[in-house]
Design a protein around this motif. Structure first.
Motif, PDB file in Angstrom:
ATOM      1  N   GLU A 180       0.844  -1.198   0.000  1.00 44.59           N
ATOM      2  CA  GLU A 180       0.000   0.000   0.000  1.00 44.59           C
ATOM      3  C   GLU A 180       0.881   1.250   0.000  1.00 44.59           C
ATOM      4  OE1 GLU A 180      -4.089   1.635   2.150  1.00 44.59           O
ATOM      5  OE2 GLU A 180      -3.084  -0.179   2.857  1.00 44.59           O
ATOM      6  N   LEU A 181       0.494   2.224  -0.830  1.00 46.24           N
ATOM      7  CA  LEU A 181       1.245   3.471  -0.966  1.00 46.24           C
ATOM      8  C   LEU A 181       0.618   4.547  -0.086  1.00 46.24           C
ATOM      9  CD1 LEU A 181       3.478   5.085  -2.482  1.00 46.24           C
ATOM     10  CD2 LEU A 181       1.752   5.600  -4.233  1.00 46.24           C
ATOM     11  N   TRP A 182       1.482   5.320   0.604  1.00 42.32           N
ATOM     12  CA  TRP A 182       1.032   6.349   1.527  1.00 42.32           C
ATOM     13  C   TRP A 182       1.721   7.669   1.251  1.00 42.32           C
ATOM     14  CZ3 TRP A 182      -2.588   4.781   5.212  1.00 42.32           C
ATOM     15  CH2 TRP A 182      -2.737   3.402   5.354  1.00 42.32           C
ATOM     16  N   SER A 183       1.008   8.768   1.521  1.00 44.08           N
ATOM     17  CA  SER A 183       1.615  10.095   1.495  1.00 44.08           C
ATOM     18  C   SER A 183       1.636  10.644   2.912  1.00 44.08           C
ATOM     19  CB  SER A 183       0.831  11.044   0.584  1.00 44.08           C
ATOM     20  OG  SER A 183      -0.455  11.318   1.121  1.00 44.08           O
ATOM     21  N   ILE A 184       2.701  11.379   3.216  1.00 40.59           N
ATOM     22  CA  ILE A 184       2.836  12.010   4.526  1.00 40.59           C
ATOM     23  C   ILE A 184       3.124  13.485   4.289  1.00 40.59           C
ATOM     24  CG2 ILE A 184       4.070  12.008   6.727  1.00 40.59           C
ATOM     25  CD1 ILE A 184       4.896   9.106   6.070  1.00 40.59           C
ATOM     26  N   SER A 185       2.229  14.350   4.728  1.00 40.42           N
ATOM     27  CA  SER A 185       2.378  15.780   4.495  1.00 40.42           C
ATOM     28  C   SER A 185       3.433  16.364   5.426  1.00 40.42           C
ATOM     29  CB  SER A 185       1.048  16.499   4.707  1.00 40.42           C
ATOM     30  OG  SER A 185       0.726  16.544   6.093  1.00 40.42           O
ATOM     31  N   LYS A 186       3.831  17.596   5.153  1.00 46.66           N
ATOM     32  CA  LYS A 186       4.811  18.262   6.012  1.00 46.66           C
ATOM     33  C   LYS A 186       4.256  18.516   7.406  1.00 46.66           C
ATOM     34  CE  LYS A 186       7.589  20.356   2.386  1.00 46.66           C
ATOM     35  NZ  LYS A 186       8.239  21.589   1.876  1.00 46.66           N
ATOM     36  N   GLU A 187       2.934  18.496   7.528  1.00 43.95           N
ATOM     37  CA  GLU A 187       2.313  18.646   8.847  1.00 43.95           C
ATOM     38  C   GLU A 187       2.163  17.302   9.562  1.00 43.95           C
ATOM     39  OE1 GLU A 187       0.949  19.895   6.024  1.00 43.95           O
ATOM     40  OE2 GLU A 187       1.772  21.921   6.333  1.00 43.95           O
ATOM     41  N   GLY A 188       2.569  16.221   8.887  1.00 39.55           N
ATOM     42  CA  GLY A 188       2.506  14.911   9.514  1.00 39.55           C
ATOM     43  C   GLY A 188       1.234  14.143   9.251  1.00 39.55           C
ATOM     44  N   LYS A 189       0.346  14.644   8.376  1.00 40.46           N
ATOM     45  CA  LYS A 189      -0.888  13.934   8.067  1.00 40.46           C
ATOM     46  C   LYS A 189      -0.603  12.774   7.109  1.00 40.46           C
ATOM     47  CE  LYS A 189      -3.886  17.960   8.748  1.00 40.46           C
ATOM     48  NZ  LYS A 189      -4.902  18.863   8.134  1.00 40.46           N
ATOM     49  N   VAL A 190      -1.190  11.623   7.413  1.00 37.66           N
ATOM     50  CA  VAL A 190      -0.942  10.410   6.635  1.00 37.66           C
ATOM     51  C   VAL A 190      -2.211  10.034   5.869  1.00 37.66           C
ATOM     52  CG1 VAL A 190      -0.245   7.990   6.749  1.00 37.66           C
ATOM     53  CG2 VAL A 190       0.703   9.643   8.371  1.00 37.66           C
ATOM     54  N   HIS A 191      -2.038   9.698   4.579  1.00 43.54           N
ATOM     55  CA  HIS A 191      -3.186   9.305   3.754  1.00 43.54           C
ATOM     56  C   HIS A 191      -2.794   8.118   2.880  1.00 43.54           C
ATOM     57  CE1 HIS A 191      -5.720  12.840   4.616  1.00 43.54           C
ATOM     58  NE2 HIS A 191      -4.595  13.531   4.593  1.00 43.54           N
ATOM     59  N   SER A 192      -3.717   7.182   2.734  1.00 41.72           N
ATOM     60  CA  SER A 192      -3.510   6.075   1.811  1.00 41.72           C
ATOM     61  C   SER A 192      -3.744   6.554   0.380  1.00 41.72           C
ATOM     62  CB  SER A 192      -4.466   4.924   2.129  1.00 41.72           C
ATOM     63  OG  SER A 192      -4.393   3.937   1.114  1.00 41.72           O
ATOM     64  N   LEU A 193      -2.860   6.140  -0.519  1.00 44.11           N
ATOM     65  CA  LEU A 193      -3.004   6.469  -1.937  1.00 44.11           C
ATOM     66  C   LEU A 193      -3.493   5.276  -2.752  1.00 44.11           C
ATOM     67  CD1 LEU A 193       0.253   8.580  -2.436  1.00 44.11           C
ATOM     68  CD2 LEU A 193      -2.052   9.382  -1.905  1.00 44.11           C
ATOM     69  N   GLY A 194      -3.571   4.108  -2.107  1.00 50.41           N
ATOM     70  CA  GLY A 194      -4.080   2.934  -2.801  1.00 50.41           C
ATOM     71  C   GLY A 194      -3.100   1.782  -2.806  1.00 50.41           C
ATOM     72  N   LEU A 195      -3.576   0.645  -3.252  1.00 53.10           N
ATOM     73  CA  LEU A 195      -2.744  -0.550  -3.350  1.00 53.10           C
ATOM     74  C   LEU A 195      -1.940  -0.522  -4.643  1.00 53.10           C
ATOM     75  CD1 LEU A 195      -5.264  -3.295  -2.180  1.00 53.10           C
ATOM     76  CD2 LEU A 195      -3.663  -1.956  -0.800  1.00 53.10           C
ATOM     77  N   ASP A 208      -7.154  14.829  -3.874  1.00 51.67           N
ATOM     78  CA  ASP A 208      -7.223  16.283  -3.740  1.00 51.67           C
ATOM     79  C   ASP A 208      -6.245  16.822  -2.709  1.00 51.67           C
ATOM     80  OD1 ASP A 208      -9.189  16.332  -5.645  1.00 51.67           O
ATOM     81  OD2 ASP A 208     -10.852  16.346  -4.210  1.00 51.67           O
ATOM     82  N   HIS A 209      -6.027  16.066  -1.634  1.00 46.70           N
ATOM     83  CA  HIS A 209      -5.147  16.605  -0.584  1.00 46.70           C
ATOM     84  C   HIS A 209      -3.712  16.771  -1.067  1.00 46.70           C
ATOM     85  CE1 HIS A 209      -4.205  12.263   0.092  1.00 46.70           C
ATOM     86  NE2 HIS A 209      -3.031  12.751   0.439  1.00 46.70           N
ATOM     87  N   MET A 210      -3.300  15.988  -2.075  1.00 44.65           N
ATOM     88  CA  MET A 210      -1.944  16.133  -2.599  1.00 44.65           C
ATOM     89  C   MET A 210      -1.822  17.356  -3.491  1.00 44.65           C
ATOM     90  SD  MET A 210      -0.595  12.271  -3.385  1.00 44.65           S
ATOM     91  CE  MET A 210       1.113  12.824  -3.465  1.00 44.65           C
ATOM     92  N   ARG A 211      -2.935  17.893  -3.953  1.00 43.90           N
ATOM     93  CA  ARG A 211      -2.913  19.096  -4.781  1.00 43.90           C
ATOM     94  C   ARG A 211      -2.933  20.362  -3.938  1.00 43.90           C
ATOM     95  NH1 ARG A 211      -6.718  17.868 -10.037  1.00 43.90           N
ATOM     96  NH2 ARG A 211      -6.597  15.602  -9.988  1.00 43.90           N
TER      97      ARG A 211
END
Length: 247
Positions: A180-195, A208-211
């Motif tokens: 599973e791929l994840w993004s971690i923002s500079k504020e520390g928020k974690v979101h799944s991007l999918g399998l 949208d959060h990555m934009r």
């Protein structure tokens, strides 16, 4: 082209730095770029960035068998045919051994493999276009393991809303597991991007959060089949990670 033009164009700086690291920037253009490196700290920083992306990939690139033409060109360039009859065969044992040296040919193949991969995945889409305004949303991340070996190359296009995941090194996982791929923002928020698949290439939607938020890191975790039950937290170990960089 002068240094003022280059320093005013962020995308052009990345293109030149990438070509310099790949070795495709040659002749006068390479010498001119090296002279700019002496005075421009920003360019030196970009070169180090591209080295950090490309060199780990070269370490795991598969060996490429040279074509017969490669050896023939070497023979011609060193004038082997001209002196062939003036020496005994044993005098050329070094060259015969070199021909069979897998490490030598692996190193020769690494350069072309890394160059093709990066040119196709990151640079090729921008080389033919002159920027018409501020830098658009093109991103790249090289995800590495704990031994600094490159495992995945991920590129993002903010305008198209796409993420392209390329597994540089295929991974072996059990049938009851998923990556599973994840993004971690500079504020520390974690979101799944999918399998993602354990090998090959996949295209995912850029959420949208990555934009709207600046991301710092992308990571891949090992999860049970189907992924983590919490879209904001991995349930399994983080295997690979890398910085998410604007290019």
């Amino acid at each position: 082209m002068n240094v003022q033009t280059v320093m005013a164009n962020h995308r052009l700086q990345h293109q030149l730095a990438a070509q310099y690291v790949l070795g495709t920037l040659r002749g006068g253009a390479r010498r001119r770029f090296e002279s700019w490196l002496q005075t421009e700290a920003g360019l030196r920083h970009l070169v180090r960035q591209w080295e950090s992306h490309l060199l780990p990939m070269a370490e795991i690139a598969p060996a490429v068998a040279p074509s017969p033409q490669v050896w023939e060109h070497i023979r011609q360039r060193i004038g082997l045919e001209q002196v062939k009859q003036e020496v005994t065969p044993d005098r050329w044992r070094f060259w015969r051994d070199l021909r069979q040296d897998l490490a030598f040919w692996r190193g020769l193949g690494l350069v072309s493999t890394a160059a093709v991969m990066i040119l196709l995945s990151v640079l090729l889409s921008t080389l033919e276009r002159e920027p018409t305004g501020p830098v658009s949303g093109h991103y790249v991340a090289t995800l590495t393991d704990d031994k600094a070996q490159a495992i995945a190359l991920i590129t993002g296009d903010k305008q198209r809303g796409e993420l392209v995941v390329r597994m540089v090194s295929a991974q072996t996982i059990r049938p009851d597991q998923s990556l599973e791929l994840w993004s971690i923002s500079k504020e520390g928020k974690v979101h799944s991007l999918g399998l993602i698949a354990s090998a090959g290439q996949a295209t995912l939607r850029m959420p949208d959060h990555m934009r709207t938020q600046e991301q710092a890191v992308l990571a891949i975790s090992l999860e049970p089949k189907g992924g983590s039950s919490n879209p904001e937290k991995p349930s399994g170990p983080i295997l690979f990670k890398g910085q998410w960089l604007l290019i």
